[in-house]
Design an enzyme around this catalytic site. Structure first.
Site, PDB file in Angstrom:
ATOM      1  N   ASP A   1      -0.629   1.807  -9.423  1.00  0.00           N
ATOM      2  CA  ASP A   1      -1.454   1.892  -8.217  1.00  0.00           C
ATOM      3  C   ASP A   1      -2.910   1.683  -8.622  1.00  0.00           C
ATOM      4  O   ASP A   1      -3.169   1.020  -9.619  1.00  0.00           O
ATOM      5  CB  ASP A   1      -1.224   3.218  -7.491  1.00  0.00           C
ATOM      6  CG  ASP A   1      -1.360   3.087  -5.974  1.00  0.00           C
ATOM      7  OD1 ASP A   1      -2.419   2.605  -5.529  1.00  0.00           O
ATOM      8  OD2 ASP A   1      -0.428   3.455  -5.232  1.00  0.00           O
TER       9      ASP A   1
ATOM     10  N   HIS B   1      -3.522  -1.696  -8.964  1.00  0.00           N
ATOM     11  CA  HIS B   1      -3.978  -2.205  -7.669  1.00  0.00           C
ATOM     12  C   HIS B   1      -5.488  -2.382  -7.625  1.00  0.00           C
ATOM     13  O   HIS B   1      -6.066  -2.484  -6.549  1.00  0.00           O
ATOM     14  CB  HIS B   1      -3.517  -1.279  -6.544  1.00  0.00           C
ATOM     15  CG  HIS B   1      -2.045  -1.322  -6.310  1.00  0.00           C
ATOM     16  ND1 HIS B   1      -1.427  -0.643  -5.270  1.00  0.00           N
ATOM     17  CD2 HIS B   1      -1.044  -1.956  -6.979  1.00  0.00           C
ATOM     18  CE1 HIS B   1      -0.113  -0.852  -5.324  1.00  0.00           C
ATOM     19  NE2 HIS B   1       0.134  -1.652  -6.349  1.00  0.00           N
TER      20      HIS B   1
END
Length: 372
Positions: free
Chosen positions: A198, A221
């Site tokens: 993430d 991310h």
């Protein structure tokens, strides 16, 4: 002062250190070496901390793995040094821990830590402190976020390695943010190596003056501000500097994300000298963020969101992946347009399927070369 040395955490479930007192520096007068226990090492760890809770040093021996079968809550510590030369193996997955605030919670002042698949789980480390530093430790296979800083001021995180990855595509390491920051000021995150599923950084509401530098992030991310304004809430973020860092194979590179219908502002954000290699969305600013796991928050008024201004991207280089997304995607709300943006030195190698750049509801976009 509480001082941690040589921390190596193999994360499989839950451990909670809770320091509830403000701690001051003093020389150690007693040393307690944590013994092994035949059933649960939490028992001997608790005893060592009890015996050395004032002006003491607690030692986790090198080349020793301490296996916990229960939660540790350690309080009443004053002027304690903790030498974590060994490895702490956390308890097996247990959903009863899903509401726990963190696996490891450091709360206090002048704390120094040195040399050292459950999506409902809390973060591994929660810091609520002032004037503290955390460095040179590893977290491996975190079940959720690796580290969260909340209600803190003047925190340094440096020389850490976070590695959470999966060899099974059916069990991706979702929600494993490297560092989350909320309701805090004067935070520095630098000189670290991350492999996560993430955000490499998640800079959330109530944050002022953050510097991120010399970070290598793999598969994450991106270096994100947000998400902000969920459910119409008011969030403010200002003075963010991300520089001299790299994202390899990331879903996003440099990103600001706010929810539709949110309120507040994002301002004075600078991304400088960032290398993005094979990234799906190299430069992404959106006021239309939606998490399908909480779809009920995605249906707010899409014409308004937080105001995003004074944002600058300089010397962003590398390559975009073959997914076909644009190199630059700035998509703001019609009634709260973005403003005062600059983009210079953007040199991202495209592929034949790369879409045209998007600059929607961005005031002054006609004067920005990558928007034309």
């Amino acid at each position: 002062m509480v001082r941690f040395i040589s921390l190596n955490i193999s994360v499989t479930a839950l451990l909670l250190f809770s320091f509830r007192t403000h701690l001051t520096t003093a020389a150690s007068t007693n040393t307690c070496v944590v013994a092994k226990d035949s059933s649960d090492d939490a028992i001997t760890i608790a005893k060592a901390f009890e015996d050395c809770k004032t002006d003491g040093t607690v030692v986790f021996s090198k080349n020793t793995t301490y296996s916990l079968k229960s939660v540790l809550e350690l309080s009443g510590l004053q002027n304690v040094n903790v030498d974590l030369a060994g490895t702490i193996e956390l308890p097996a997955r247990n959903t009863s821990y899903s509401t726990t605030s963190a696996f490891i919670h450091f709360e206090g002042s002048n704390i120094n830590l040195y040399d050292a698949l459950d999506h409902t789980a809390p973060p591994t480390i929660l810091v609520s402190a002032n004037d503290s530093s955390f460095g040179s430790f590893r977290i491996v296979n975190a079940p959720r976020a690796h580290m969260r800083i909340k209600n803190s001021n003047n925190i340094l995180v440096h020389n850490v390695t976070f590695h959470t990855a999966s060899s099974n595509i059916c069990y991706l390491p979702k929600n494993t943010d490297a560092l989350q920051i909320t309701q805090s000021s004067n935070i520095v995150f630098k000189d670290s190596y991350l492999t996560v599923g993430d955000d490499c950084t998640a800079i959330n509401g109530g944050v002022t003056n953050v510097t991120v530098s010399n970070i290598i992030c793999n598969g994450g991310h991106g270096f994100s501000v947000g998400s902000l304004g969920k459910g119409g809430s008011t969030d403010v973020v200002r003075q963010v500097r991300v520089r001299d860092s790299t994202c390899n194979g990331c879903e996003n590179g440099v990103r600001i994300k706010t929810w539709p219908g949110g309120q507040g502002s994002v301002s004075d954000v600078n991304y400088n000298n960032i290398i993005l290699n094979n990234v799906d969305n190299p430069i992404l600013v959106t006021t239309h963020y939606c998490d399908p796991n909480v779809i009920e928050y995605c249906n707010s008024n899409d014409t308004i969101s937080l105001t995003i201004s004074d944002v600058h991207f300089k010397d962003i280089t590398g390559s975009v992946s073959a997914l076909g997304n644009p190199v630059v995607n700035i998509n703001c709300s019609s009634l709260t347009p973005c403003s005062d943006f600059t983009l210079s030195g953007v040199d991202i190698t495209r592929v034949t399927t790369t879409s045209n750049n998007v600059c929607e509801n961005l005031n002054g976009s006609s004067d920005i070369s990558v928007c034309s």
